[in-house]
Design an enzyme around this catalytic site. Sequence first.
Site, PDB file in Angstrom:
ATOM      1  N   LYS A 133      77.584  25.330  70.629  1.00 24.53           N
ATOM      2  CA  LYS A 133      77.964  24.427  69.520  1.00 24.53           C
ATOM      3  C   LYS A 133      79.463  24.432  69.358  1.00 24.53           C
ATOM      4  CE  LYS A 133      78.941  27.887  66.338  1.00 24.53           C
ATOM      5  NZ  LYS A 133      80.282  28.239  65.911  1.00 24.53           N
ATOM      6  N   ASP A 155      74.211  31.456  62.059  1.00 27.70           N
ATOM      7  CA  ASP A 155      74.269  30.192  62.812  1.00 27.70           C
ATOM      8  C   ASP A 155      72.946  29.846  63.492  1.00 27.70           C
ATOM      9  OD1 ASP A 155      76.862  29.474  62.256  1.00 27.70           O
ATOM     10  OD2 ASP A 155      77.715  30.386  64.064  1.00 27.70           O
TER      11      ASP A 155
HETATM   12  O1  C5P Z   1      75.204  36.226  60.281  1.00 20.06           O
HETATM   13  P1  C5P Z   1      75.999  36.788  61.395  1.00 20.06           P
HETATM   14  O2  C5P Z   1      75.463  38.111  61.866  1.00 20.06           O
HETATM   15  O3  C5P Z   1      76.195  35.840  62.519  1.00 20.06           O
HETATM   16  O4  C5P Z   1      77.438  37.067  60.820  1.00 20.06           O
HETATM   17  C1  C5P Z   1      78.355  37.891  61.490  1.00 20.06           C
HETATM   18  C2  C5P Z   1      79.436  38.305  60.515  1.00 20.06           C
HETATM   19  O5  C5P Z   1      80.239  37.172  60.177  1.00 20.06           O
HETATM   20  C3  C5P Z   1      78.935  38.826  59.193  1.00 20.06           C
HETATM   21  O6  C5P Z   1      78.686  40.210  59.272  1.00 20.06           O
HETATM   22  C4  C5P Z   1      80.072  38.500  58.269  1.00 20.06           C
HETATM   23  O7  C5P Z   1      81.105  39.468  58.405  1.00 20.06           O
HETATM   24  C5  C5P Z   1      80.603  37.192  58.804  1.00 20.06           C
HETATM   25  N1  C5P Z   1      80.050  36.000  58.128  1.00 20.06           N
HETATM   26  C6  C5P Z   1      80.408  35.731  56.830  1.00 20.06           C
HETATM   27  N2  C5P Z   1      79.910  34.627  56.201  1.00 20.06           N
HETATM   28  C7  C5P Z   1      79.087  33.775  56.859  1.00 20.06           C
HETATM   29  C8  C5P Z   1      78.730  34.015  58.198  1.00 20.06           C
HETATM   30  C9  C5P Z   1      79.231  35.150  58.804  1.00 20.06           C
HETATM   31  O8  C5P Z   1      81.159  36.491  56.229  1.00 20.06           O
HETATM   32  N3  C5P Z   1      78.634  32.682  56.230  1.00 20.06           N
END
Ligand code: C5P
Length: 307
Positions: free
Chosen positions: A17, A150
């Site tokens: 993406k 995502d």
């Molecule tokens: O959800 P995911 O594991 O992909 O997110 C990775 C990191 O990115 C989270 O631990 C956080 O630090 C950050 N993040 C965030 N806010 C979001 C998505 C991701 O702070 N909406």
Amino acid sequence: MYAIRVGSAWEVFAPAKLNLYLEVLGSRADGFHDLESLLVPVRLYDHLKWSSGPSNSPCSLRVHSLLQNQPVLGDDDPNNLVLRAAECLADSAGIQAHGTFQLYKRIPMEAGLGGGSSDAAAALVLCNLAWGIHYPQQKLMELAAEVGSDVPFFFAGGAAICRGRGEQVERTPGLPRLHFVVVKPSASLSTPTVFQQWKKQKEPGADANIQTRAVESMVRHLRRGDLSAAGRWMVNRLQSAATAVCPRIQQVIDFISRQGFTAFGMSGSGSACWGLARSATQARNLAGRISRSFAGQVYCVSSCSAA
Ligand code: C5P
């Protein structure tokens, strides 16, 4: 994302993406951030296969890198979201996760291109069919949100505006096919590090400057095919934080800005950057020119959203 049955095995092509717009609306009590982002799936694919494997053995994963001189996660790396997604689905359905995955990686890691999230969505789609669970898409999207912010986007089947942590997915049909050159410097970036930097850099009162309805304006211009007008709205609020962590990104952006693209930006939390071309031909020509002078990975890709 569609699974194909091949004998007793199943397989899926999992797209990358690009974020054409990413606004950070604020920090949340759960440590995440509220976002508003326009994402488009593009034709750069990982390939995930599932087969039944030896009976009574736990789920396993083999990762095959199709990337030159770039790291991929090892088979047993707990950060690989494929096994995490499979376990999440198995737990929810009350069954034992089983089978063997083969993952062929083309999407670079820690690039903001969503490769790990797309692989996770692919694993949910495959296991839902292979294990005969047949959850509806809405239920799979709820599980997807548990696996990563995502992951739900990859169920949209085209471009979408994602909000909240990323799990509120609003499909945006009617966009024209878009043609990009994606440039990935050798440096990679960790998403949590970029968000931490964003917090450090955030100026008091910055929220007041957020352009409400920017994303809707951009989608309206895109639907009309006015790429230049749409491009004026394309911002990524994580870009200056990513640049502070990895100054090479600014050099990449400066370089792309001189190539004659209609718009350009960084995807997700970086490090990959993109340029939006006026046509497939212009994208091919620019990709050829850039790959001759740029030390890093260069991809010429179009969006996979239906017209
Ligand atoms: O959800 P995911 O594991 O992909 O997110 C990775 C990191 O990115 C989270 O631990 C956080 O630090 C950050 N993040 C965030 N806010 C979001 C998505 C991701 O702070 N909406």
